[in-house]
Design a protein around this motif. Structure first.
Motif, mmCIF file in Angstrom:
data_model
loop_
_atom_site.group_PDB
_atom_site.id
_atom_site.type_symbol
_atom_site.label_atom_id
_atom_site.label_comp_id
_atom_site.label_asym_id
_atom_site.label_seq_id
_atom_site.Cartn_x
_atom_site.Cartn_y
_atom_site.Cartn_z
ATOM 1 N N THR A 192 16.258 32.683 -43.702
ATOM 2 C CA THR A 192 15.452 31.319 -44.128
ATOM 3 C C THR A 192 14.337 31.117 -43.411
ATOM 4 O OG1 THR A 192 17.930 30.363 -44.127
ATOM 5 C CG2 THR A 192 15.824 28.702 -44.257
ATOM 6 N N GLY A 245 18.466 25.835 -46.486
ATOM 7 C CA GLY A 245 18.771 27.012 -46.237
ATOM 8 C C GLY A 245 19.376 27.553 -45.316
ATOM 9 N N GLY A 288 19.856 29.052 -51.124
ATOM 10 C CA GLY A 288 18.298 28.577 -50.800
ATOM 11 C C GLY A 288 17.953 29.309 -49.510
ATOM 12 N N ALA A 289 18.587 30.245 -48.587
ATOM 13 C CA ALA A 289 18.065 31.015 -47.821
ATOM 14 C C ALA A 289 17.419 32.182 -48.210
ATOM 15 C CB ALA A 289 19.198 31.721 -47.054
#
Length: 563
Positions: A223, A449, A455-456
């Protein structure tokens, strides 16, 4: 007294500044999941490693299990105890380095103790206290084993814990181990035995991580893009730490003083060896500070640079009393007095740096001088927490999405395809707060994330606040957690299609599919490529990159859904 007074200082100062922040609460949810029998995960049914400090989460879980206490309070108390122990070990190690002289002065340690950031991160619920304990223990060991050559295998085991305390401490592990082996010069059999002992835990855990989580590093490292080079932001972070306390004053003084102190060390019977030992943490600390600066620093004032400062100061924590060191002590005392009375980091968000005094921020947000429990944070009157309670009481299957930092929320029907038993999912910018507000058997969706693999692995879109570069678009969350009939738009339709394609679908399977031996092997062998995977933040671009054919055109229904 030379050891006891500074140790007592950090204990009292840390206790007076005791607190836990949102990032500490991320750990406590994982601890609660472990103790509930769900494993080291943030959400049931999703194998994600949100804890940067692997060893820390297990220590807090082990300390919480017999006491039944709030894990937040356990983390605060345990962190302070470990930090205090680390200072005691560090002082004893430095005392041994100088041959345990009858009279010493606390020069180096006095350059660290008045720094407010040091008091703040003696607790905070994060792994920082454990990091100081490990740094103190490895320094004490380096001094003793570097001179005697005894207990090399156990020392290697201790050094091998570095990456499990924090991944970036692998730098300390590597440099300390290289110096130690050069000093001891063990035979090849003893050397290989010590090397195997030191690598056993980190390598064993790395195999577990790759097979269980499907990647090679904790998810926050992906992230936050730990391999970045952001010198401008990193130098700003360094200046934000050094400038408020005028740290350059004691550092320049101690650098000048190192010449006569080194000369005195050299006169000892094993002077050359002592000089090498003394130089090791200094060089390691400078390398650590350089790394933190290179990757762009952090958003928490001083936190990531404290270990580097600790390392640089270690050989001078205590020095023999002479006329020169007595004069230097008087100067450092004047600086320390100014630091205690007037030099404080300003609590600010200037819209440029986004570097914050987190301790002051959470004291203000909770309305408590010492917010050390989960209840203290859950009691905050945030709109998100209120809506979570209301919607759960109504019993509907919903996804609650926070927008505009608690100024607006939207609710959508929750799909049953991933977690049929779950009846609630919520996305909030403060992941720790969401983890407290949302029960363990429901879903806390991460906006940034740290616990959201999708998201990461997104490509970053914002470069202002460290660790906050990847806010996931709501269209991805709507596509992932709602039924197709719930809402529709071009972005949601593209995201829903992209989630079924290629590497994106395989990423989702790596954390959500049942952990069979076959899945473990697939995760293990695919961990390198999965760690390197990056997905366009725009769902339409992601669909074009990962899907052979585009999805059918979106309907007009719900086209106004924000992206």
């Amino acid at each position: 007294m030379a050891v006891g007074v500074p140790t007592l200082w950090i204990l009292v100062a840390g206790w007076n500044h005791r607190w836990i922040g949102d990032d500490g609460l991320i750990y406590t949810r994982v601890v609660r999941q472990i103790l509930a029998g769900n494993g080291p995960v943030y959400n049931v049914g999703e194998r994600v490693e949100t804890s940067t400090g692997t060893l820390w989460q297990w220590l807090v879980a082990a300390a919480t299990l017999p006491t039944g206490m709030d894990p937040a309070k356990v983390a605060v108390c345990l962190g302070l105890a470990l930090c205090t122990t680390g200072f005691a070990l560090a002082l004893l190690g430095t005392l041994a380095l100088h041959g345990r002289p009858a009279r010493v002065v606390p020069l180096g340690v006095l350059a660290l103790l008045p720094v407010q950031a040091m008091w703040d991160y003696a607790t905070s619920g994060l792994e920082t206290g454990l990091a100081f304990c490990w740094l103190g223990a490895t320094w004490w060991t380096l001094v003793h084993v570097g001179r005697t050559g005894r207990h090399l295998t156990w020392t290697a085991v201790l050094l091998g814990l570095g990456p499990l305390v924090r991944p970036d401490l692998a730098l300390v592990t590597g440099l300390y181990a290289a110096v130690l082996f050069a000093l001891v010069r063990p035979g090849w059999r003893r050397g290989l035995s010590a090397l195997a002992a030191g690598l056993a835990l980190p390598v064993g855990y790395e195999i577990f991580r790759a097979g269980y989580y499907g990647i090679l590093v904790p998810l926050p490292a992906i992230t936050k893009e730990a391999s970045w080079t952001l010198w401008d932001r990193g130098l700003y972070y360094l200046a934000d730490f050094v400038t408020p306390y005028h740290l350059w004053l004691p550092l320049v003084l101690l650098a000048a003083l190192s010449v006569p102190v080194a000369a005195a060390l050299r006169e000892a019977p094993d002077g050359r060896r002592a000089l090498i030992i003394a130089a090791t943490p200094v060089g390691t600390g400078l390398a650590s500070a350089l790394f933190v600066t290179k990757v762009g620093g952090d958003f928490m004032h001083g936190r990531m640079l404290l270990p580097a400062l600790f390392l640089v100061l270690l050989p001078g924590f205590l020095v023999p009393l002479t006329r020169i060191t007595a004069s230097a002590l008087a100067a450092v005392v004047v600086w320390a007095g100014a630091c205690l009375l007037i030099w404080r980091p300003p609590y600010k968000n200037d819209g440029i740096s986004f570097i914050l005094d987190e301790h002051a921020g959470y004291v203000g947000a909770t309305g408590q001088q010492h917010p050390v429990t989960q209840a203290a944070h859950a009691a905050r009157g945030f709109l998100f927490a209120r809506e979570v309670r209301r919607l759960r009481a109504e019993g509907e299957r919903v996804v609650l999405i926070e927008m505009n930092y608690d100024r607006e929320v939207q609710a959508f029907p929750l799909s049953a395809r991933h977690r049929p038993a779950a009846r609630f999912a919520g996305m909030e910018a403060r992941l720790g707060h969401a983890g407290v507000a949302i029960p363990l058997d429901e879903i806390a969706v991460d906006y940034l994330g740290l616990s959201n693999p999708l998201g990461a692995h997104m490509q970053p879109t914002i470069f202002k606040k460290a660790g906050h570069e990847k806010p996931i678009k709501r269209s991805w969350v709507i596509a992932d957690y709602t039924d197709p009939a719930a809402t529709d738009s071009p972005a949601v339709r593209a995201a829903r299609h992209a989630l079924t394609c290629g590497a994106i679908a395989e990423l989702q399977d790596s954390v959500r599919a049942p952990l069979t031996p076959g899945r473990f092997w697939q995760n293990l062998t695919g961990a390198w490529e999965r760690t390197r995977l990056r997905i366009p933040a725009d769902p339409v671009a992601a669909e074009k990159e990962f899907c052979v054919k585009p999805a059918p055109a979106a309907t007009a229904a719900g086209a106004a859904v924000a992206q």
